[in-house]
Motif scaffolding. Structure first.
Motif, PDB file in Angstrom:
ATOM      1  N   UNK A   1       0.811  -1.222   0.000  1.00 61.31           N
ATOM      2  CA  UNK A   1       0.000   0.000   0.000  1.00 61.31           C
ATOM      3  C   UNK A   1       0.845   1.273   0.000  1.00 61.31           C
ATOM      4  N   UNK A   2       2.113   1.164   0.406  1.00 60.32           N
ATOM      5  CA  UNK A   2       2.975   2.354   0.382  1.00 60.32           C
ATOM      6  C   UNK A   2       3.312   2.757  -1.060  1.00 60.32           C
ATOM      7  N   UNK A   3       3.030   1.867  -2.012  1.00 61.29           N
ATOM      8  CA  UNK A   3       3.321   2.174  -3.419  1.00 61.29           C
ATOM      9  C   UNK A   3       2.042   2.193  -4.265  1.00 61.29           C
ATOM     10  N   UNK A   4       0.912   2.424  -3.614  1.00 61.99           N
ATOM     11  CA  UNK A   4      -0.368   2.482  -4.327  1.00 61.99           C
ATOM     12  C   UNK A   4      -0.995   3.861  -4.144  1.00 61.99           C
ATOM     13  N   UNK A   5      -1.440   4.446  -5.244  1.00 61.70           N
ATOM     14  CA  UNK A   5      -2.195   5.702  -5.194  1.00 61.70           C
ATOM     15  C   UNK A   5      -3.618   5.373  -5.643  1.00 61.70           C
ATOM     16  N   UNK A   6      -4.573   5.462  -4.715  1.00 59.48           N
ATOM     17  CA  UNK A   6      -5.967   5.131  -5.010  1.00 59.48           C
ATOM     18  C   UNK A   6      -6.753   6.426  -5.225  1.00 59.48           C
ATOM     19  N   UNK A   7      -7.317   6.570  -6.422  1.00 62.30           N
ATOM     20  CA  UNK A   7      -8.075   7.779  -6.785  1.00 62.30           C
ATOM     21  C   UNK A   7      -9.533   7.394  -6.998  1.00 62.30           C
ATOM     22  N   UNK A   8     -10.433   8.143  -6.381  1.00 64.81           N
ATOM     23  CA  UNK A   8     -11.873   7.910  -6.555  1.00 64.81           C
ATOM     24  C   UNK A   8     -12.513   9.170  -7.121  1.00 64.81           C
ATOM     25  N   UNK A   9     -12.531   9.303  -8.429  1.00 64.96           N
ATOM     26  CA  UNK A   9     -13.107  10.508  -9.043  1.00 64.96           C
ATOM     27  C   UNK A   9     -14.627  10.523  -8.914  1.00 64.96           C
ATOM     28  N   UNK A  10     -15.197  11.710  -9.028  1.00 63.94           N
ATOM     29  CA  UNK A  10     -16.654  11.850  -8.908  1.00 63.94           C
ATOM     30  C   UNK A  10     -17.382  11.633 -10.218  1.00 63.94           C
ATOM     31  N   UNK A  11     -16.659  11.605 -11.301  1.00 68.50           N
ATOM     32  CA  UNK A  11     -17.294  11.407 -12.609  1.00 68.50           C
ATOM     33  C   UNK A  11     -16.292  10.747 -13.557  1.00 68.50           C
ATOM     34  N   UNK A  12     -16.819  10.221 -14.666  1.00 66.18           N
ATOM     35  CA  UNK A  12     -15.932   9.615 -15.647  1.00 66.18           C
ATOM     36  C   UNK A  12     -15.098  10.670 -16.370  1.00 66.18           C
ATOM     37  N   UNK A  13     -15.604  11.895 -16.424  1.00 61.61           N
ATOM     38  CA  UNK A  13     -14.825  12.982 -17.014  1.00 61.61           C
ATOM     39  C   UNK A  13     -13.565  13.240 -16.180  1.00 61.61           C
ATOM     40  N   UNK A  14     -13.743  13.278 -14.864  1.00 60.67           N
ATOM     41  CA  UNK A  14     -12.590  13.442 -13.971  1.00 60.67           C
ATOM     42  C   UNK A  14     -11.655  12.242 -14.075  1.00 60.67           C
ATOM     43  N   UNK A  15     -12.251  11.051 -14.206  1.00 61.76           N
ATOM     44  CA  UNK A  15     -11.440   9.835 -14.304  1.00 61.76           C
ATOM     45  C   UNK A  15     -10.576   9.841 -15.560  1.00 61.76           C
ATOM     46  N   UNK A  16     -11.140  10.261 -16.671  1.00 59.36           N
ATOM     47  CA  UNK A  16     -10.376  10.322 -17.916  1.00 59.36           C
ATOM     48  C   UNK A  16      -9.220  11.309 -17.800  1.00 59.36           C
TER      49      UNK A  16
END
Length: 263
Positions: A121-136
């Motif tokens: 987990x020290x080498x994982x960046x977990x991103x939870x965007x609010x929309x698919x536009x943000x995800x892209x």
């Protein structure tokens, strides 16, 4: 004396196996170098990483995951396990000095579940965007960075232009991108180097099993599908034709012991 003869024969067999393995690897490397020179691909982008599963590697255009490429994992159903399969493969190929970026649009992943799959987990960046536009946007920026080992994203909807932008980004940085999508993606064009279709199968000795089918690729390959077992305890993958994993035996013993205890 007998022991020495047996040892000698086994040594010869092992030498023969190593010779064939080395020869096969050399042929694959030469094919990849010829492919890279024909297309002007940089030496860095020509590196290929094994998923740790020989049967899965055999489905891919370069007998593994090539840097500078996108791989699309398409689940035939919502219970296909395409996400778990791709996460374990991504963990395996990510260089140890670089982080993995996980873009979870569905908000389905948690640090504990990633830790159970064997992620540091020290080498994982977990991103939870609010929309698919943000995800892209996040996905493209991450793919452009040379400081990231693997980018994993479960983005469902994207048009051809967005897909092409991701492909150009990963090509520029010589990174690796995994896109996990549903069967609806099969109706859309793909800029991925390989599109893999994942079907769920009946569990094998208590371990999840899937069939992986090469849906599309620019290179015609000998193998078009493989049955893969997911060892979710060890966070590894192996083909159903591979020597049996000791885990199923442990599981069977556990079931037997529980039954005897109940009786």
């Amino acid at each position: 004396m007998v022991y020495m003869c047996i040892h000698s024969v086994r040594g010869a067999e092992m030498g023969k196996l190593n010779y064939h393995d080395t020869r096969k690897q050399t042929i694959v490397e030469l094919q990849n170098q010829i492919w890279a020179r024909e297309r002007g691909v940089s030496e860095k982008a020509n590196r290929v990483y094994s998923t740790g599963c020989e049967d899965l590697d055999a489905l891919l255009p370069h007998q593994g995951i090539r840097r500078g490429s996108l791989v699309e994992w398409v689940g035939s159903t919502s219970a296909s396990r395409a996400g778990t399969l791709s996460l374990i493969a991504g963990k395996q190929i990510c260089p140890q000095v670089l982080p993995t970026v996980i873009i979870d649009v569905q908000h389905e992943l948690f640090p504990l579940s990633l830790s159970l799959l064997g992620f540091d987990l020290s080498r994982v960046v977990l991103i939870r965007p609010n929309s698919e536009k943000e995800a892209l946007w996040a996905c493209e920026e991450a793919l452009r960075s040379e400081a990231i080992g693997v980018v994993w994203a479960n983005i469902e909807r994207m048009n051809s232009t967005s897909f092409r932008r991701l492909q150009l980004a990963v090509e520029a940085s010589a990174g690796i991108g995994f896109l996990v999508r549903s069967a609806q993606a099969l109706k859309q064009p793909s800029w991925a180097e390989a599109r893999l279709l994942v079907h769920p199968l009946r569990s094998l000795h208590g371990s999840p099993c899937v069939r992986v089918e090469l849906a599309s690729s620019y290179r015609k390959l000998k193998h078009s599908q493989a049955d893969i077992v997911i060892d979710s305890v060890k966070g590894t993958l192996y083909g159903t034709n591979t020597t049996a994993n000791p885990l199923p035996l442990v599981s069977q013993l556990g079931v037997t012991a529980t039954y005897q205890h109940s009786a």
